[in-house]
Design an enzyme around this catalytic site. Structure first.
Site, mmCIF file in Angstrom:
data_model
loop_
_atom_site.group_PDB
_atom_site.id
_atom_site.type_symbol
_atom_site.label_atom_id
_atom_site.label_comp_id
_atom_site.label_asym_id
_atom_site.label_seq_id
_atom_site.Cartn_x
_atom_site.Cartn_y
_atom_site.Cartn_z
ATOM 1 C CG HIS A 129 -6.025 -5.578 -3.015
ATOM 2 N ND1 HIS A 129 -5.842 -4.224 -3.182
ATOM 3 C CD2 HIS A 129 -5.208 -6.172 -3.920
ATOM 4 C CE1 HIS A 129 -4.933 -4.017 -4.143
ATOM 5 N NE2 HIS A 129 -4.541 -5.183 -4.600
ATOM 6 C CD GLU A 144 -1.531 -4.471 -6.267
ATOM 7 O OE1 GLU A 144 -1.799 -3.296 -5.971
ATOM 8 O OE2 GLU A 144 -2.397 -5.283 -6.658
ATOM 9 C CE1 TYR A 149 -4.200 -1.441 -0.244
ATOM 10 C CE2 TYR A 149 -3.686 -2.635 1.760
ATOM 11 C CZ TYR A 149 -4.520 -2.410 0.677
ATOM 12 O OH TYR A 149 -5.658 -3.167 0.514
#
Ligand code: GTP
Ligand code: MG
Length: 148
Positions: free
Chosen positions: A115, A126, A49
């Site tokens: 998410h 990611e 994040y």
């Protein structure tokens, strides 16, 4: 083929929603290429994040995400990133349509159970962060029946 990083957050795991969320991605027609249950460290989540560092809710977000194991997944298929976000609903469950994951299963922005990557570039970043070991490659026999 486009891929996206989807993660069931600690509240989704605790509430027993893992199977239901996976089922939605399977039924929509996406191919699962990586899956693991992990207790992430705060340092790892701060990297995930990183774009939100500085926001008032950031410390709380990191605590929430480190409060239990998460299910990390890679799903592949046509427009996986955008369709994945539509399936999740809005960031705030209050704005998430019924029929979306957040619109069906949660109430609060700080406990929004799942998410999904917001762009192809963040998906690739990611996936590298959560699956440094790499993901699986296999041929889905159904694919020609799902998109041309
Ligand atoms: P993710 O799929 O988790 O990345 O959510 P998102 O892309 O819909 O939203 P964003 O990346 O902007 O924020 C990441 C997460 O931080 C959200 O899913 C929420 O859990 C949390 N968050 C975002 N905004 C707020 C807020 O205003 N208050 C609180 N408490 N949490 C927030
Ligand atoms: Mg986001």
């Amino acid at each position: 083929n486009e891929r996206t990083y989807i993660m069931i957050k600690p509240d989704g795991v605790q509430r027993g929603l893992v199977g239901k969320i996976i089922q939605r991605f399977e039924e929509r027609g996406f191919k699962l290429t990586a899956l693991k249950l992990v207790q992430a460290t705060e340092a790892h989540l701060e990297q995930h994040y990183a774009d939100l560092k500085g926001k008032g809710f950031f410390p709380g977000l990191i605590k929430y995400m480190a409060s239990g194991p998460v299910v990390a997944m890679v799903w592949e298929g046509l427009d996986a990133v955008k369709t994945g976000r539509v399936m999740l609903g809005a960031t705030n469950p209050l704005q998430s349509p019924v029929g979306s994951i957040r619109g069906d299963y949660c109430l609060a922005v700080g406990r929004n159970i799942c998410h999904g990557s917001d762009s192809v570039e963040s998906a690739e970043k990611e996936i590298g962060l959560w699956f440094p070991e790499g993901v699986n490659q296999y041929i889905s026999a159904l694919e020609p029946w799902i998109f041309e």
